[in-house]
Design an enzyme around this catalytic site. Structure first.
Site, PDB file in Angstrom:
ATOM      1  N   ASP A 102      20.360  -0.664  73.907  1.00 43.69           N
ATOM      2  CA  ASP A 102      18.995  -0.271  74.233  1.00 43.69           C
ATOM      3  C   ASP A 102      18.745  -0.487  75.712  1.00 43.69           C
ATOM      4  OD1 ASP A 102      16.387   0.415  72.598  1.00 43.69           O
ATOM      5  OD2 ASP A 102      17.827  -0.391  71.161  1.00 43.69           O
ATOM      6  N   ASP A 209      14.674   3.447  75.811  1.00 46.78           N
ATOM      7  CA  ASP A 209      13.392   3.102  75.209  1.00 46.78           C
ATOM      8  C   ASP A 209      12.227   3.709  75.991  1.00 46.78           C
ATOM      9  OD1 ASP A 209      11.975   1.350  73.202  1.00 46.78           O
ATOM     10  OD2 ASP A 209      11.196   0.424  75.031  1.00 46.78           O
ATOM     11  N   GLU A 268      14.018   7.875  73.674  1.00 46.56           N
ATOM     12  CA  GLU A 268      12.867   7.772  72.783  1.00 46.56           C
ATOM     13  C   GLU A 268      11.707   8.467  73.484  1.00 46.56           C
ATOM     14  OE1 GLU A 268      10.245   4.376  70.445  1.00 46.56           O
ATOM     15  OE2 GLU A 268      10.938   3.993  72.483  1.00 46.56           O
ATOM     16  N   HIS A 343      14.581   1.238  63.622  1.00 50.32           N
ATOM     17  CA  HIS A 343      13.960  -0.092  63.562  1.00 50.32           C
ATOM     18  C   HIS A 343      12.442  -0.043  63.640  1.00 50.32           C
ATOM     19  CE1 HIS A 343      14.162   1.070  67.729  1.00 50.32           C
ATOM     20  NE2 HIS A 343      13.301   0.137  68.033  1.00 50.32           N
ATOM     21  N   ASP A 344      11.875   1.099  64.014  1.00 43.45           N
ATOM     22  CA  ASP A 344      10.431   1.241  64.172  1.00 43.45           C
ATOM     23  C   ASP A 344       9.790   2.026  63.036  1.00 43.45           C
ATOM     24  OD1 ASP A 344      10.070  -0.198  66.510  1.00 43.45           O
ATOM     25  OD2 ASP A 344      10.369   1.537  67.809  1.00 43.45           O
TER      26      ASP A 344
END
Length: 588
Positions: A102, A209, A268, A343-344
């Site tokens: 990330d 991210d 993202e 994960h979100d």
């Protein structure tokens, strides 16, 4: 679509996301770690995975589960150390696999040394590395933040700093101050510490991210009032895709990544519905990102103003979300992604199919069949391959660990004056949509704590771990795990068709069936990995709990259909799909 010959490695990769705290604990302290991941690399390899995406393992106070980084060049101590990361990188490369990390560089932790300097005084050399603004005052002389923007986790995006008597900007938690990307010195430091440091160690790329938030608007205008009950307003359209974002991304790739070769990047990119804007990020000619995650499907059913207040949707909305980006990249130099969990997000079975015990395995396999037959780089989230589902509704709030979940509950409690009916509805939303659902420990077997840890897990293990676990499925040919393995081999064998092929949807208004074809363009090269020259495949998916008659598109009716694969092994019922069944047919 152009010929698929000589494509970059990352287009055909299968990526497996690991959430380190919840994957495998090797030390018995209840927290997953890097050595735990190393111990399971053969399992991941055997699944058919090419790339591991490791969620943040950097040094962090863990206010936002590692997305608040206090040192980009160190490891969060419970996860391990730099030597463990070196071992992980080597172990993956020895297996012919790659690692992406990330890249969290819109913001850092307020404990990072850079921010500690920045907030120490107004004339500190690093003051301008972050975004500081003086207060405004209302008609009564009361101090107010510079504008009315609401932070992602609730409240204002501005935090008052008493020592220097200014506000700093944070799009997320107050402990996550945003960098000032307009400062060239800041950008250089980020490139050195967060990117080059890890590429020098052998990392192969990054999931980037919140990539569209780096460039802030020159002014900070108030957002339109869409929630009159709150002083803080939804402002994503104002702070995403800022005026210099493409300049910054081009610089970052050119200066910090290009010297290392073909570095994989997947961005993202929330709140960017305009397809033309997406083109600027992922067109090969622009040379910014390889691909981005399109969240249209994952966001389906989430509240517009408050995401954990669900909104109604049906299969047509899911089909629209997927078809939009499948079709948009056709005949372009862009690339896309195929995913349904991360994960979100909540678990895809619970969101888009059925997690009822009698249907969850079928639902898992049907969704897998969909994902593996869509164009783009495929991403799998840990536990998805065994059909893990959402946390049970009867779990109390105390079992939820995520900052966003807890802030939402507190806000609703305040707004509704703790009205029992309203708070029950709020818990319904949390039980359906919260990020915590993806973060329960990985279910390895039916022993203590699902084999995740011999210690007390940092987060409660799902109650169903004895029914859903790796050990139970690994030798069961009818299990989701074995079906995923089979599908990944199937996808790679026919990669021209499924990874690169042209997507065409049919029967859009049907709220039970999702029907589409994947076909090869005339100029595609069918020899690359194909065992037979397959020009076209028909994909039929039943998203309902009722038997459905297959819809046969007109352009397939004159062809002989040959069953290629089905979620129902050995019991295919002619023209009818059983509940949550999926099939692929060759159509010649």
């Amino acid at each position: 679509m152009a010929s698929v010959s000589h494509q970059p490695w990352w287009k055909e990769a299968v990526v497996y996301q690991v959430y380190p705290a919840s994957f495998k604990d090797s030390k018995g302290d209840g927290i997953g770690d890097i050595q735990g991941l190393v111990s399971k690399l053969d399992y991941i390899k055997d699944l058919g995975v090419d790339v591991v995406w490791l969620s943040p393992m950097f040094k962090s106070p863990q206010v936002d589960m590692g997305y608040d980084i206090s040192d980009y060049e160190d490891v969060h101590e419970p996860f391990g150390n730099l030597a463990d990361m070196d071992e992980l990188i080597d172990a993956l490369h020895q297996r012919g696999m790659k690692l992406i990390l990330d890249l969290v560089i819109n913001h850092c932790s307020d404990q990072h040394a850079w921010f500690q300097e920045s907030r120490s005084s107004r004339d500190n050399p690093k003051r301008d590395w972050y975004i500081w603004r003086p207060p405004t005052y209302d008609s009564k002389g009361n101090r107010q933040p510079p504008n009315n923007w609401r932070a992602s986790f609730g409240g204002s995006v501005w935090e008052w700093d008493q020592r220097t008597e200014e506000y700093y900007l944070h799009y997320f938690a107050k402990e996550q101050p945003d960098f000032n990307w307009d400062n060239a010195e800041t950008r250089k430091a980020i490139y050195n510490s967060a990117i080059r440091f890890w590429l020098d160690k052998g990392v192969d790329g990054f999931r980037v991210d919140t990539v569209n938030k780096y460039s802030k608007p020159a002014e900070f205008p108030d957002a339109p009032i869409t929630d009159p009950s709150s002083p803080w307003q939804f402002a994503y359209p104002l702070f995403c895709n800022g005026p210099r974002i493409h300049e910054y991304l081009k610089e970052m790739v050119r200066e910090a990544m290009d010297p290392y070769g073909d570095v994989m990047t997947v961005g993202e990119l929330p709140c960017t519905p305009d397809a033309k804007e997406i083109l600027r990020y992922v067109s090969a000619r622009e040379h910014e990102l390889n691909m981005v995650f399109h969240f249209d499907m994952v966001y389906t059913g989430m509240g517009t103003i408050r995401k954990y207040i669900p909104e109604p949707f049906d299969l047509r909305d899911v089909k629209t979300a997927l078809a939009k980006w499948q079709c948009f990249i056709q005949d372009t130099d862009m690339w896309t992604t195929s995913f349904a969990e991360n994960h979100d997000s909540a678990r895809s079975i619970s969101r888009f199919a059925s997690d009822a015990p009698e249907y969850r395995a079928q639902s898992s396999k049907m969704l897998a069949l969909m994902l593996t037959t869509l164009t783009g780089t495929l991403f799998i989230y840990q536990g998805q391959e065994i059909g893990m589902v959402n946390i049970p509704r009867d779990w109390p709030l105390e079992e939820y660990k995520d900052l966003e979940t807890r802030n939402f509950f507190a806000l609703m409690k305040e707004k509704t004056k703790n009205d029992p009916k309203e708070m029950s509805a709020a818990m319904d939303g949390i039980a359906y949509l919260a990020r915590d659902h993806a973060r329960t420990p990985m279910q390895w077997n039916d022993s203590l704590n699902a084999g995740f840890s011999v210690g007390n897990p940092w987060m409660r293990v799902h109650d169903n771990y004895r029914e859903i676990n790796v050990e139970k499925q690994i030798n069961d040919d009818t299990s989701p795990l074995q079906f995923w393995k089979r599908l990944l081999r199937f996808r790679k064998t026919h990669k021209n068709l499924f990874i690169y092929g042209r997507f065409t949807e049919y029967d859009h208004e049907n709220t039970a069936l999702f029907t589409y074809t994947k076909s090869l363009d005339d100029n595609a090269n069918p020899s690359l990995g194909e065992t037979k020259e397959v020009k076209k495949a028909l994909v039929c998916l039943n998203f309902s709990g009722v038997r459905q008659k297959i819809f046969l598109p007109e352009d397939c009716q004159s062809h002989t259909l040959e069953l290629a694969i089905s979620t129902n092994i050995g019991r295919v019922d002619g023209d009818n799909l059983e509940p949550y069944e999926g099939r692929v047919y060759w159509t010649q």
